[in-house]
Design a protein around this motif. Structure first.
Motif, PDB file in Angstrom:
ATOM      1  N   ILE A   1       0.834  -1.200   0.000  1.00 15.40           N
ATOM      2  CA  ILE A   1       0.000   0.000   0.000  1.00 15.40           C
ATOM      3  C   ILE A   1       0.873   1.257   0.000  1.00 15.40           C
ATOM      4  N   ASN A   2       2.159   1.074  -0.221  1.00 10.86           N
ATOM      5  CA  ASN A   2       3.062   2.214  -0.372  1.00 10.86           C
ATOM      6  C   ASN A   2       3.121   3.103   0.872  1.00 10.86           C
ATOM      7  N   CYS A   3       2.984   2.469   2.050  1.00 10.98           N
ATOM      8  CA  CYS A   3       2.851   3.270   3.269  1.00 10.98           C
ATOM      9  C   CYS A   3       4.169   3.892   3.707  1.00 10.98           C
ATOM     10  N   GLY A   4       5.297   3.360   3.218  1.00 12.68           N
ATOM     11  CA  GLY A   4       6.582   3.943   3.572  1.00 12.68           C
ATOM     12  C   GLY A   4       7.168   3.457   4.890  1.00 12.68           C
TER      13      GLY A   4
ATOM     14  N   CYS B   1       8.481   0.576   5.592  1.00  9.81           N
ATOM     15  CA  CYS B   1       9.731  -0.150   5.370  1.00  9.81           C
ATOM     16  C   CYS B   1      10.888   0.829   5.161  1.00  9.81           C
TER      17      CYS B   1
ATOM     18  N   SER C   1      10.622  -1.617  -0.394  1.00 11.13           N
ATOM     19  CA  SER C   1       9.451  -1.908  -1.209  1.00 11.13           C
ATOM     20  C   SER C   1       9.803  -1.959  -2.696  1.00 11.13           C
TER      21      SER C   1
ATOM     22  N   CYS D   1       6.076  -4.324   7.748  1.00 12.43           N
ATOM     23  CA  CYS D   1       5.176  -4.170   6.604  1.00 12.43           C
ATOM     24  C   CYS D   1       3.740  -4.561   6.935  1.00 12.43           C
ATOM     25  N   PRO D   2       2.791  -3.613   6.822  1.00  6.74           N
ATOM     26  CA  PRO D   2       1.401  -3.958   7.135  1.00  6.74           C
ATOM     27  C   PRO D   2       0.793  -4.886   6.087  1.00  6.74           C
ATOM     28  N   ALA D   3       1.401  -4.915   4.893  1.00  5.56           N
ATOM     29  CA  ALA D   3       0.907  -5.817   3.858  1.00  5.56           C
ATOM     30  C   ALA D   3       1.558  -7.190   4.000  1.00  5.56           C
TER      31      ALA D   3
ATOM     32  N   ARG E   1       4.489  -8.218   3.392  1.00  6.91           N
ATOM     33  CA  ARG E   1       5.325  -8.672   2.286  1.00  6.91           C
ATOM     34  C   ARG E   1       6.630  -9.233   2.831  1.00  6.91           C
TER      35      ARG E   1
ATOM     36  N   ILE F   1       7.108   7.707  -1.334  1.00  4.96           N
ATOM     37  CA  ILE F   1       7.366   6.749  -0.259  1.00  4.96           C
ATOM     38  C   ILE F   1       8.393   7.279   0.751  1.00  4.96           C
TER      39      ILE F   1
END
Ligand code: SF4
Ligand code: SF4
Lengths: 439, 310
Positions: A367-370, A372, A383, A415-417, A419, B252
């Motif tokens: 979700i490109n949350c940043g 990481c 990412s 990572c909330p997704a 990955r 990002i």
């Protein structure tokens, strides 16, 4: 002065409460002893015993297979059963020497030990190399090689890695408390090789008791000092540790020595003390047994080659069938296929968990949350790198500094997704490094 | 004890936070503005529009994924966020089927056709709003309050008339369903900040650069009344806190996010002072969304050991 640290990093539950107050207990092994020939980085050791040979504790059973290599010693007395393929803690079948333990522990006569003051640097290094010492924090790089930089006089910091930033592991913590003087003595030996160096014990500030204990121990040591670090993972990663202590930053194409530093971990320094001051080869280490599926977590001093099954038994067995076993810490350790594997020079812990959080958290879309990016101690973009890795786009991967990854796993952790960023980046890194070597 | 165990690559532990938790928190963060909006306009069409638009977003995601034989992802709440955000950007009197059309456009065209969650390069809710603006300009720009149709405060301001900034803070003014109450929006935004879902980087750089722009070019200098009116009006707060901060369509890295915020601030100021309409937030954000790849390229971080450690 404020606490020392680096940019990025994570704060996982440290899980140390399970085993931190358990004093180190010596453990005698049951069953056969298993010695992998490769417990280090570099060429495997060459066996020098054969089936039927009688060996003593402390006898060399395999010699270094080259300069970057390390010999292996028997940790018991008994009879060589032969060479066998056996699982190592990392889950690979490897070539091992198997010895039937006679339970006598008859030891080699090491003879008189030459006082350190009378030894030359070369003799000390020889002693360390010949004792089979490697980086015991997990890297397994032969210590003798690490302690032989081109220009020893340019080394100005010897850093004792007392961070122990991996969750759950308390082996170094107990060592610092219980074997403080051996640790300081190990540092004294290393400092004798580097005339211009200062010895720094770098400890995370969640181990206050170790800090004061060490401060007391180095009070009369003009060349040593204790520094407190912020408690966060991966504070003990070599590059991050060097930066925290000295504010010097090295990248993947540099060695610590390029920043005038050499880093050794607690267990390694104690092994150096045992080798040089006591004349003993490396035959034992401290291992933490912990995790929510372990009955009585604790810290054990075990002979190398002991089966992990012994350790689990000594810790009271499992409370319930664990879903996952880990050799080492939960951030960088290996998932074990089976506990039927020997303790090696680099085994710092065995952890048993009721649940396998990785398989319970399937990967979903980024979700490109940043997050990481925020935690990456290497200041790269996990990412994007994982995307390149998935597409096997080596050129972009290298251009975006994928080789700078230290494989700490912080990105996968946050990572909330969910990955598996580190996994993707790590394997691409291996391919890219192999390609680079070919060129 | 000799059975084989599960193996996987390290690390073996994971943080508790999940994408779906994050999206759910965004939904909760939008609730104060939603509830206020529905109450404020006292127009039964408002709540029908909110419910139908949100439901349509979820449903169109479900149907699309079903038809395309893709895994169903509606339980990640991202479609709820899109639908609700779109609804909050619609005038309370808009016919409900236009909301539905907007949702279908947002989900199918802007999100799914580009590959689903994480792949879209424009904020789906905003893109749908602009789509509706183009298709139904009349209905999309007609704002009613207390039964009276008229201009929004920002249009008044542009026309040089006095506005009541207190009303703009509270939100009892004309506008779209969710954009009018600065207080309700800020309650939701504070919640998201406290929960660690968003941080100040984007909203702060957006709002500060916008204020700097209008102070220099607005012709009113540092007049607090003028600045406040600009900040509170025209959906700027809803945009800055809930749409500019959309993860997928923003850069990002922190540096990239600052630059992105500045872009939006300058564009919003440009559109408002020199453009045809009084508003400008939606277009500023969408154009900045499109600039993200470029922004990321010029703000590439330096790695550790090559200057990036500080
Ligand atoms: S990219 Fe590498 S160094 Fe960065 S957080 Fe992930 S594993 Fe650690
Ligand atoms: S933490 Fe995971 S979801 Fe967030 S940007 Fe990184 S890879 Fe994407």
């Amino acid at each position: 002065m404020g606490l020392l640290t680096f940019k990025g990093g994570i704060h996982p539950d440290d899980g140390k409460r399970f085993s931190k107050d358990q004093p180190i207990r010596p453990l005698l092994p049951e069953g056969d002893m298993i010695y992998p020939l490769s417990q280090h980085i570099g060429a495997p050791a060459n066996p020098i015993v054969k089936k039927g040979d009688h060996v003593l504790k402390g006898q060399k059973i395999a010699e270094a297979g080259g300069f970057v290599s390390a010999p292996v010693y028997s940790s018991v007395s008994g009879t060589v059963k032969g060479m066998e393929q056996h699982f190592n803690p990392a889950g690979n079948k490897v070539e091992c020497i198997v010895i039937e333990n006679d339970g006598e522990y008859n030891e080699v006569d090491y003879g008189p030990v030459k006082p350190m003051e009378e030894m030359t640097s070369e003799e000390i290094l020889e002693k360390i190399g010949d004792a089979g010492i490697v980086g015991m924090g997990g890297a397994g790089f032969p210590t003798r090689v690490k302690l032989s930089p081109k220009e020893p006089e340019k080394i100005d910091y010897i850093i004792a890695n007392c961070a122990e930033c991996e969750p759950y592991i308390t082996a170094d913590y107990r060592r610092m408390l219980e074997n403080t003087s051996d640790l300081v003595s190990g540092m004294r030996v290393v400092l004798s090789l580097f005339p211009n160096a200062k010895g720094i014990f770098a400890v995370e500030d969640n181990k206050r008791d170790c800090i004061s204990k060490l401060q007391e121990a180095v009070a009369d040591e003009p060349r040593m000092d204790v520094k407190a670090l912020v408690t966060k993972y991966p504070q003990g990663a070599e590059r991050q540790l060097i930066y925290a202590v000295t504010k010097r930053a090295i990248n993947s194409s540099m060695l610590p020595a390029d920043a005038g530093c050499i880093v050794d971990n607690v267990e390694t320094l104690i092994a150096i003390h045992n080798a040089v001051i006591n004349g003993r080869p490396l035959t034992e280490r401290v291992v933490t047994v912990s995790g929510d599926a372990v009955q009585n977590p604790g810290n054990f001093r075990v002979l190398l080659g002991t089966n992990h099954l012994n350790l689990i038994k000594a810790a009271g067995g499992f409370t319930e069938q664990p879903a996952k076993l880990i050799s080492g810490g939960p951030m960088m350790g290996f998932a074990m296929v089976t506990p039927d594997a020997p303790v090696t020079k680099t085994s710092s812990a065995i952890l048993a968990f009721k649940k396998d959080v990785v398989s319970r958290n399937p990967e979903t879309a980024c979700i490109n949350c940043g997050r990481c990016v925020e935690v990456c101690p290497s200041r790269i973009i996990p990412s994007r790198l994982a995307d390149y890795a998935r597409r096997q786009d080596i050129d972009s991967f290298v251009a975006m500094n994928g080789l700078e990854c230290v494989e700490c796993g912080s990105c996968s952790y946050v990572c909330p997704a969910k990955r598996q960023l580190k996994q993707a980046i790590g394997s691409m890194r291996k391919t890219a490094l192999a390609n680079k070597r070919k060129k | 004890m000799n059975e084989k165990y599960r193996v996987s690559s390290s690390p073996h532990i994971r943080d508790k936070i999940k994408s779906s938790n994050i999206m759910l928190m965004v939904v909760i963060g939008l609730l104060p503005a939603t509830v206020f909006g529905i109450w404020n306009f006292r127009h039964e069409n408002a709540w029908i529009l909110v419910v139908v638009t949100t439901a349509a977003a979820v449903l169109s995601e479900y149907i699309y994924e079903k038809l395309m034989h893709k895994p169903i992802t509606i339980n990640d709440f991202s479609a709820v966020v899109t639908g609700l955000l779109l609804a909050l950007n619609l005038p309370p009197t808009l016919p409900w089927w236009m909301g539905v059309l907007g949702s279908v456009f947002a989900i199918v065209v802007v999100k799914q056709l580009f590959g689903g969650l994480g792949q879209n390069f424009m904020n789906p809710a905003l893109a749908a709003r602009c789509f509706l603006l183009i298709c139904f300009t009349g209905q999309m720009t007609s704002f009613v309050y207390d039964g009276v149709t008229g201009p929004t405060p920002l249009a008044d301001l542009k026309a040089g008339e006095a506005v009541n900034t207190m009303d703009m803070l509270i939100g009892n003014i004309r506008g779209t369903i969710g954009e009018t109450s600065v207080i309700a929006i800020m309650i939701g935004a504070m919640f998201l900040i406290l929960m660690g879902v968003i941080d100040l980087t984007i909203p702060a750089s957006y709002l500060i650069s916008f204020v700097v722009f209008i102070v220099i070019f607005g012709g009113h200098g540092l007049d607090p009344q003028y600045i406040t009116a600009h900040l509170c009006g025209g959906g700027l707060m809803l945009g800055a806190w809930f749409m500019a901060t959309d993860y997928v369509t923003s850069p990002i890295t922190t540096k990239g996010r600052i630059l992105y915020g500045v872009c939006m601030g300058l564009l919003t100021g440009l559109f408002r002072l020199f453009g045809g309409s009084a508003e400008g937030v939606s277009y500023a954000i969408i154009i900045s969304n499109l600039l993200v790849p470029l922004i990321e390229k010029i703000t590439l971080p330096k790695p550790f050991g090559k200057g990036g450690e500080r």
